[in-house]
Design a protein around this motif. Structure first.
Motif, PDB file in Angstrom:
ATOM      1  N   LYS A 285      27.394 -16.042 -64.802  1.00 52.78           N
ATOM      2  CA  LYS A 285      27.376 -16.616 -66.142  1.00 52.78           C
ATOM      3  C   LYS A 285      27.943 -15.594 -67.127  1.00 52.78           C
ATOM      4  O   LYS A 285      27.740 -14.392 -66.959  1.00 52.78           O
ATOM      5  N   LYS A 286      28.613 -16.054 -68.149  1.00 51.42           N
ATOM      6  CA  LYS A 286      29.184 -15.127 -69.129  1.00 51.42           C
ATOM      7  C   LYS A 286      28.095 -14.472 -69.972  1.00 51.42           C
ATOM      8  O   LYS A 286      28.337 -13.462 -70.627  1.00 51.42           O
TER       9      LYS A 286
ATOM     10  N   ASP B  26      26.728 -17.714 -60.629  1.00 52.11           N
ATOM     11  CA  ASP B  26      25.874 -18.342 -61.650  1.00 52.11           C
ATOM     12  C   ASP B  26      24.603 -17.555 -61.940  1.00 52.11           C
ATOM     13  O   ASP B  26      23.598 -18.129 -62.387  1.00 52.11           O
ATOM     14  N   VAL B  27      24.607 -16.225 -61.749  1.00 48.73           N
ATOM     15  CA  VAL B  27      23.372 -15.466 -61.955  1.00 48.73           C
ATOM     16  C   VAL B  27      23.155 -15.173 -63.438  1.00 48.73           C
ATOM     17  O   VAL B  27      24.090 -15.062 -64.225  1.00 48.73           O
TER      18      VAL B  27
ATOM     19  N   LEU C 158      16.177 -15.326 -55.988  1.00 49.90           N
ATOM     20  CA  LEU C 158      16.759 -14.018 -55.707  1.00 49.90           C
ATOM     21  C   LEU C 158      18.052 -14.154 -54.912  1.00 49.90           C
ATOM     22  O   LEU C 158      18.110 -14.880 -53.914  1.00 49.90           O
ATOM     23  N   HIS C 159      19.080 -13.441 -55.366  1.00 45.25           N
ATOM     24  CA  HIS C 159      20.343 -13.310 -54.641  1.00 45.25           C
ATOM     25  C   HIS C 159      20.426 -11.863 -54.167  1.00 45.25           C
ATOM     26  O   HIS C 159      20.688 -10.956 -54.968  1.00 45.25           O
ATOM     27  N   LEU C 160      20.182 -11.634 -52.894  1.00 43.30           N
ATOM     28  CA  LEU C 160      20.132 -10.276 -52.358  1.00 43.30           C
ATOM     29  C   LEU C 160      21.454  -9.929 -51.683  1.00 43.30           C
ATOM     30  O   LEU C 160      21.926 -10.652 -50.809  1.00 43.30           O
TER      31      LEU C 160
ATOM     32  N   VAL D 209      15.250 -18.735 -62.829  1.00 45.72           N
ATOM     33  CA  VAL D 209      16.201 -17.734 -63.301  1.00 45.72           C
ATOM     34  C   VAL D 209      16.797 -17.055 -62.071  1.00 45.72           C
ATOM     35  O   VAL D 209      16.074 -16.621 -61.179  1.00 45.72           O
ATOM     36  N   LYS D 210      18.123 -16.968 -62.038  1.00 41.83           N
ATOM     37  CA  LYS D 210      18.809 -16.399 -60.882  1.00 41.83           C
ATOM     38  C   LYS D 210      19.058 -14.906 -61.106  1.00 41.83           C
ATOM     39  O   LYS D 210      19.684 -14.518 -62.094  1.00 41.83           O
ATOM     40  N   ILE D 211      18.556 -14.093 -60.183  1.00 39.07           N
ATOM     41  CA  ILE D 211      18.630 -12.643 -60.313  1.00 39.07           C
ATOM     42  C   ILE D 211      19.296 -12.064 -59.069  1.00 39.07           C
ATOM     43  O   ILE D 211      18.803 -12.246 -57.947  1.00 39.07           O
ATOM     44  N   ALA D 212      20.422 -11.377 -59.265  1.00 41.42           N
ATOM     45  CA  ALA D 212      21.103 -10.711 -58.156  1.00 41.42           C
ATOM     46  C   ALA D 212      20.666  -9.255 -58.081  1.00 41.42           C
ATOM     47  O   ALA D 212      20.550  -8.580 -59.105  1.00 41.42           O
TER      48      ALA D 212
END
Length: 450
Positions: free
Chosen positions: A245-246, A204-205, A162-164, A129-132
């Motif tokens: 992502k929408k 794409d988060v 993680l997207h920091l 799961v991508k989390i910003a």
């Protein structure tokens, strides 16, 4: 119907074939290719619902013994993992005298959310799961990201990436945090990416936790703070609209959170309004502790707490609907002046009090509230109320479109505002005061709204 909702949620997003239910007058049978653990959990839920419909209550221990008798040694461990958390809720069915329809519905909702969470936590998801997280180098971001990487946000079996994100001046600090995360060797962490460009950070988060904002400087007017942050969240809104992502779930933490959320939503028209929230869970948690302290009870003894309006000193923490072990808080707390003279001012000024005491704003408690907010949203509130800043559709006379904190319940990844509450004259005055402040904030940055 509980069984219908549970079937969809337990089976969705997995490789499991959806269960097909056949109803008979005196029996419930299952035709499915699900695992034995899933099949028995569904069977347990249906039998529990039948007990409710017949106004009977099942004993949790007996229910578990019946299930265990159907398991062999090889499948028992897996099944018990899958049933994690159900026991605590089903205990509510034991020796409950004269429970009413509302209580039945609350317990059913709780069971349904636990089934959904148990399935998620026992899954073997391969895609992370991508989390910003914005403001990742700030105090809140730093207190938050290690908890996410350890599994405290989504559970012990959900891998994360993680997207920091932070400002360009913090690029080296982002690198240092990335190195620290690597050195923790978190089994669930499937990658760390660092960014100074929001469009790239939001690519794409699945979740966007926006903790970064411009702090208020010395001699800075509030209107200047509003505009400075509105400019930041305008850019981030456009970036989310283009890259995320929408279905992304968004939490705005950076202050002024409600109006920042409004700007963000206004500039991300392709993302549903219900996906935008701002955090008043910290205020909610503060209120729970103060009530528990005053009434000398545990936090879990308290229900129906609500924080209304703006995350500011005009917020309204409302004790009028609170129950303490099923009894109205106003009857438990034998002090008619406490709510107005002590409780409300304490919650409204708590942030300022912490700054005065430690020389810095709340960080660890804010990070904890972020975890609480997102877990409630993703896994449900189990029939209980929580407080969330959400985009208003006119509920309780609030202007549609602004971000206003309401009491909500959540289930299956969606939240609903608690409806049809009685609002006394004092509360109505408090709700309108914080409403007016939000309208003034909106008008101050109106030219930045799409």
């Amino acid at each position: 119907m509980l069984c219908g909702r549970t079937t969809r949620r337990v089976c969705s997003g997995s490789n499991v074939t959806k269960a097909k239910w056949r109803y008979k007058k005196n029996a419930r049978s299952v035709s499915t290719t699900d695992s034995l653990a899933e099949k028995l959990t569904e069977e347990f839920a249906i039998n529990l619902k039948r007990h409710l419909e017949e106004n009977r209550y099942t004993n949790a221990d007996k229910a578990f013994k019946l299930i265990l008798e159907k398991l062999d040694a090889d499948t028992r461990v897996d099944a018990l993992q899958y049933f994690r958390g159900i026991h605590a809720v089903t205990e509510a069915f034991t020796d409950v005298p004269g429970a009413n329809k509302h209580e039945n519905q609350r317990i059913l909702a709780a069971l349904n959310d636990i089934l959904s969470q148990a399935h998620s936590e026992c899954s073997t998801a391969s895609e992370p799961v991508k989390i910003a997280v914005t403001g990742a180098c700030g105090n809140i971001g730093y207190a938050l990201i290690f908890r996410i990487a350890s599994g405290q946000l989504l559970g012990p079996n959900i891998p994360v990436q993680l997207h920091l994100h932070d400002v360009p001046a913090a690029e080296q600090a982002l690198l240092g945090i990335s190195m620290e995360l690597e050195d923790c060797a978190f089994p669930l962490l499937r990658g760390v990416k660092t960014f100074t460009n929001p469009e790239s950070a939001f690519e794409d988060v699945d979740y966007a936790l926006l903790a970064g904002s411009k702090p208020r400087g010395k001699s800075m007017e509030r209107k200047d703070l509003l505009r400075g942050n509105a400019t930041i969240f305008l850019e981030q809104g456009k970036a989310l609209n283009k890259s995320a992502k929408k279905s992304v779930k968004i939490l705005v933490v950076g202050n002024p959170a409600n109006t920042n959320c409004l700007v963000l939503k206004s500039n991300a028209p392709n993302i549903p309004s219900k996906n935008f929230t701002c955090m008043t869970r910290l205020d909610h948690n503060r209120a729970l502790y103060q009530i528990a302290k005053k009434a000398q009870v545990n936090i879990h003894d308290i229900q129906n707490m609500a924080v209304w309006g703006n995350h500011s000193s005009t917020q309204y923490p409302n004790i009028n609907h609170v129950l303490i072990n099923g009894t109205p808080a106003t009857e438990v707390i034998k002090d008619p002046d406490w709510a107005v003279k002590e409780f409300i001012p304490t919650i409204q000024q708590r942030g300022a009090s912490i700054i005065l005491a430690r020389g810095a704003s709340s960080a660890a408690s804010a990070a904890s509230a972020i975890i609480d907010h997102m877990r409630s949203w993703v896994y449900g509130t189990r029939g209980e109320w929580t407080s969330m800043g959400v985009i208003s559709n006119g509920e309780y006379g609030v202007t549609p479109g602004i971000c206003y904190s309401y009491p909500v319940v959540a289930s299956g990844g969606q939240y609903e505002i608690v409806k049809d509450l009685q609002i006394d004259p004092f509360s109505a005055e408090c709700l309108e005061k914080t409403h007016k402040e939000l309208l003034e904030e909106r008008d101050a940055i109106a030219d930045l709204l799409s």
